[in-house]
Design a protein around this motif. Structure first.
Motif, PDB file in Angstrom:
ATOM      1  N   THR A 251      11.200  15.298  -1.850  1.00  0.00           N
ATOM      2  CA  THR A 251      11.108  16.750  -1.866  1.00  0.00           C
ATOM      3  C   THR A 251      12.153  17.424  -0.997  1.00  0.00           C
ATOM      4  OG1 THR A 251       9.475  16.706  -0.071  1.00  0.00           O
ATOM      5  CG2 THR A 251       8.633  16.663  -2.322  1.00  0.00           C
ATOM      6  N   THR A 252      12.661  16.737   0.022  1.00  0.00           N
ATOM      7  CA  THR A 252      13.565  17.367   0.985  1.00  0.00           C
ATOM      8  C   THR A 252      14.920  16.694   1.068  1.00  0.00           C
ATOM      9  OG1 THR A 252      11.671  18.050   2.338  1.00  0.00           O
ATOM     10  CG2 THR A 252      13.827  18.040   3.402  1.00  0.00           C
ATOM     11  N   TRP A 253      14.952  15.358   1.199  1.00  0.00           N
ATOM     12  CA  TRP A 253      16.202  14.688   1.536  1.00  0.00           C
ATOM     13  C   TRP A 253      17.104  14.465   0.326  1.00  0.00           C
ATOM     14  CZ3 TRP A 253      19.025  10.062   1.099  1.00  0.00           C
ATOM     15  CH2 TRP A 253      20.015   9.873   2.087  1.00  0.00           C
ATOM     16  N   PHE A 254      16.602  13.781  -0.706  1.00  0.00           N
ATOM     17  CA  PHE A 254      17.462  13.458  -1.845  1.00  0.00           C
ATOM     18  C   PHE A 254      18.035  14.692  -2.554  1.00  0.00           C
ATOM     19  CE2 PHE A 254      15.504   9.166  -1.676  1.00  0.00           C
ATOM     20  CZ  PHE A 254      16.675   8.419  -1.717  1.00  0.00           C
ATOM     21  N   PRO A 255      17.249  15.793  -2.734  1.00  0.00           N
ATOM     22  CA  PRO A 255      17.834  16.957  -3.416  1.00  0.00           C
ATOM     23  C   PRO A 255      19.027  17.570  -2.692  1.00  0.00           C
ATOM     24  CG  PRO A 255      15.447  17.095  -3.441  1.00  0.00           C
ATOM     25  CD  PRO A 255      15.797  15.972  -2.515  1.00  0.00           C
ATOM     26  N   SER A 256      19.189  17.294  -1.396  1.00  0.00           N
ATOM     27  CA  SER A 256      20.269  17.916  -0.639  1.00  0.00           C
ATOM     28  C   SER A 256      21.324  16.917  -0.173  1.00  0.00           C
ATOM     29  CB  SER A 256      19.693  18.648   0.590  1.00  0.00           C
ATOM     30  OG  SER A 256      19.020  17.738   1.454  1.00  0.00           O
ATOM     31  N   GLN A 257      21.273  15.690  -0.695  1.00  0.00           N
ATOM     32  CA  GLN A 257      22.191  14.645  -0.241  1.00  0.00           C
ATOM     33  C   GLN A 257      22.957  14.036  -1.413  1.00  0.00           C
ATOM     34  OE1 GLN A 257      22.688  13.828   3.010  1.00  0.00           O
ATOM     35  NE2 GLN A 257      21.220  15.406   3.596  1.00  0.00           N
ATOM     36  N   PRO A 258      24.148  13.479  -1.173  1.00  0.00           N
ATOM     37  CA  PRO A 258      24.939  12.874  -2.258  1.00  0.00           C
ATOM     38  C   PRO A 258      24.538  11.430  -2.552  1.00  0.00           C
ATOM     39  CG  PRO A 258      26.202  12.784  -0.235  1.00  0.00           C
ATOM     40  CD  PRO A 258      24.905  13.493   0.107  1.00  0.00           C
ATOM     41  N   TRP A 259      23.243  11.120  -2.440  1.00  0.00           N
ATOM     42  CA  TRP A 259      22.736   9.769  -2.661  1.00  0.00           C
ATOM     43  C   TRP A 259      21.607   9.808  -3.673  1.00  0.00           C
ATOM     44  CZ3 TRP A 259      25.550   6.051  -0.361  1.00  0.00           C
ATOM     45  CH2 TRP A 259      26.297   6.401   0.769  1.00  0.00           C
ATOM     46  N   ARG A 260      21.443   8.691  -4.372  1.00  0.00           N
ATOM     47  CA  ARG A 260      20.296   8.539  -5.255  1.00  0.00           C
ATOM     48  C   ARG A 260      19.728   7.140  -5.061  1.00  0.00           C
ATOM     49  NH1 ARG A 260      23.860   8.372 -10.806  1.00  0.00           N
ATOM     50  NH2 ARG A 260      24.605   6.220 -10.648  1.00  0.00           N
ATOM     51  N   LEU A 261      18.465   6.979  -5.443  1.00  0.00           N
ATOM     52  CA  LEU A 261      17.823   5.674  -5.349  1.00  0.00           C
ATOM     53  C   LEU A 261      18.431   4.708  -6.349  1.00  0.00           C
ATOM     54  CD1 LEU A 261      14.081   6.680  -5.054  1.00  0.00           C
ATOM     55  CD2 LEU A 261      15.339   5.327  -3.388  1.00  0.00           C
ATOM     56  N   ARG A 262      18.520   3.450  -5.965  1.00  0.00           N
ATOM     57  CA  ARG A 262      18.887   2.386  -6.888  1.00  0.00           C
ATOM     58  C   ARG A 262      17.747   1.377  -6.905  1.00  0.00           C
ATOM     59  NH1 ARG A 262      20.534  -1.966  -3.661  1.00  0.00           N
ATOM     60  NH2 ARG A 262      21.088  -1.385  -1.535  1.00  0.00           N
ATOM     61  N   PRO A 263      17.667   0.541  -7.943  1.00  0.00           N
ATOM     62  CA  PRO A 263      16.592  -0.461  -7.986  1.00  0.00           C
ATOM     63  C   PRO A 263      16.672  -1.409  -6.796  1.00  0.00           C
ATOM     64  CG  PRO A 263      17.622  -0.230 -10.132  1.00  0.00           C
ATOM     65  CD  PRO A 263      18.475   0.550  -9.176  1.00  0.00           C
ATOM     66  N   GLY A 264      15.527  -1.791  -6.316  1.00  0.00           N
ATOM     67  CA  GLY A 264      15.464  -2.720  -5.196  1.00  0.00           C
ATOM     68  C   GLY A 264      14.180  -2.542  -4.414  1.00  0.00           C
ATOM     69  N   PRO A 265      13.898  -3.461  -3.508  1.00  0.00           N
ATOM     70  CA  PRO A 265      12.674  -3.361  -2.705  1.00  0.00           C
ATOM     71  C   PRO A 265      12.729  -2.182  -1.739  1.00  0.00           C
ATOM     72  CG  PRO A 265      14.075  -5.128  -1.897  1.00  0.00           C
ATOM     73  CD  PRO A 265      14.705  -4.651  -3.164  1.00  0.00           C
ATOM     74  N   GLU A 266      11.564  -1.658  -1.415  1.00  0.00           N
ATOM     75  CA  GLU A 266      11.435  -0.620  -0.388  1.00  0.00           C
ATOM     76  C   GLU A 266      10.733  -1.270   0.806  1.00  0.00           C
ATOM     77  OE1 GLU A 266       9.591   2.754  -2.271  1.00  0.00           O
ATOM     78  OE2 GLU A 266      11.200   2.917  -3.760  1.00  0.00           O
ATOM     79  N   LEU A 284      11.640   3.336   7.501  1.00  0.00           N
ATOM     80  CA  LEU A 284      11.513   3.190   6.054  1.00  0.00           C
ATOM     81  C   LEU A 284      12.913   2.987   5.480  1.00  0.00           C
ATOM     82  CD1 LEU A 284      10.096   3.435   3.283  1.00  0.00           C
ATOM     83  CD2 LEU A 284      10.316   5.928   3.514  1.00  0.00           C
ATOM     84  N   TRP A 285      13.134   1.830   4.832  1.00  0.00           N
ATOM     85  CA  TRP A 285      14.428   1.472   4.253  1.00  0.00           C
ATOM     86  C   TRP A 285      14.355   1.626   2.738  1.00  0.00           C
ATOM     87  CZ3 TRP A 285      18.687  -1.113   6.903  1.00  0.00           C
ATOM     88  CH2 TRP A 285      18.489  -1.250   8.290  1.00  0.00           C
ATOM     89  N   LEU A 286      15.208   2.506   2.178  1.00  0.00           N
ATOM     90  CA  LEU A 286      15.263   2.720   0.741  1.00  0.00           C
ATOM     91  C   LEU A 286      16.653   2.380   0.225  1.00  0.00           C
ATOM     92  CD1 LEU A 286      13.404   6.150   0.385  1.00  0.00           C
ATOM     93  CD2 LEU A 286      12.442   3.844   0.225  1.00  0.00           C
ATOM     94  N   PRO A 287      16.758   1.588  -0.851  1.00  0.00           N
ATOM     95  CA  PRO A 287      18.069   1.245  -1.404  1.00  0.00           C
ATOM     96  C   PRO A 287      18.687   2.453  -2.116  1.00  0.00           C
ATOM     97  CG  PRO A 287      16.330   0.346  -2.776  1.00  0.00           C
ATOM     98  CD  PRO A 287      15.643   0.960  -1.586  1.00  0.00           C
TER      99      PRO A 287
END
Length: 291
Positions: A251-266, A284-287
């Motif tokens: 809701t906050t971080w991804f909409p304002s950042q030049p990154w997107r999630l990729r497949p992988g473990p969380e 919290l580590w997100l790929p």
């Protein structure tokens, strides 16, 4: 990402209007929007509070309810229009959404649980900064003891708690000695998650550590290729603070950042835990990959 989600909704509406019986090609939709199916499904589910597939199902049945008001169409005609081979199969799907049968709606006009068309808006508060860093990790292995468990969005997951409680303390210490790379310490790993993050869907949960070495026999192993990770530090009541941060990434971080999630473990690394106070400091580590 907000604009991409609204474009996705527009395409879904056009698709349903043109052929309500055809399935939505989410992978193709994501490609046209310049993102990935994995990221699109995760962001939609987080912001809409329902899986993308569930939204499509509800919208399809909402349109079907409107068609039932046309006296020139019998129930079988409407059923076939929406991709069902019989009035009975259509009736089951219709009742699952509306809580009433098509016949009830045709006779009485309801009751209906119509799904409105979703529009996404970004509200920027800026009052609560997220403690985030971007990290590069080498190829590594997540090793430990894994189990298939259902996904729980809020509170302690009792299936995970039961799995971890069954692992002897001396085994956890043995695992901890294998840790030789970030994320450090004993980890909570969620892998093979349902793309829509539907409540109750199954995932692989691993209680273990990260290592670049060869693990001993008898341990479950998740191979992780070299890649980029977004790391979110959380402090507060556990697991609420962690779950709130997990939701805020969408809701906050991804909409304002030049990154997107990729497949992988969380991955969750617990840095400190106060059992008496019920609080914890976690990472919290997100790929991720560049948007």
């Amino acid at each position: 990402m907000i604009a991409a989600l609204n474009h996705a909704v527009d395409e879904i509406e056009s698709h349903l209007a043109a052929d309500p019986s055809a399935s939505v090609d989410v992978a193709g939709l994501a490609t046209r929007l310049g993102t990935t199916e994995h990221h699109l499904r995760r962001m939609f589910a987080s912001l809409a509070a329902m899986p993308l597939s569930e939204y499509v199902r509800r919208r399809r049945m909402s349109l079907a309810a409107a068609d039932l008001t046309d006296p020139n169409d019998d129930l079988l005609t409407v059923a076939v229009r929406y991709g069902y081979g019989s009035a009975e199969a259509f009736g089951r799907a219709f009742r699952a959404v509306h809580g009433a049968s098509p016949g009830d709606v045709r006779r009485c006009g309801g009751p209906l649980r119509t799904q409105p068309r979703i529009r996404f808006h970004l509200t920027v508060e800026g009052s609560i900064p997220m403690d985030t860093r971007i990290a590069q990790l080498p190829a590594l292995r997540l090793v430990g003891h894994a189990a298939r468990v259902p996904l729980t969005h809020q509170g302690v997951n009792p299936h995970i708690a039961e799995h971890v409680a069954a692992i002897p303390a001396e085994e956890t210490m043995r695992l901890k000695a294998l840790s030789d790379t970030e994320p450090t310490g004993v980890l909570a790993v969620s892998d093979d998650l349902d793309p829509d993050r539907a409540e109750g869907s199954e995932l692989t949960y691993l209680h273990g550590v990260a290592t670049t070495g060869t693990p001993p026999d008898g341990l479950d192993v998740i191979e992780v290729p070299v890649g980029t990770w977004a790391v979110f530090r959380t402090e507060g009541p556990h697991p609420q603070a962690l779950q709130d941060a997990w939701a805020a990434t969408a809701t906050t971080w991804f909409p304002s950042q030049p990154w997107r999630l990729r497949p992988g473990p969380e991955i969750v690394a617990m840095l400190a835990f106060d059992a008496d106070a019920g609080t914890a400091t976690c990472e919290l580590w997100l790929p991720v990959e560049p948007q």
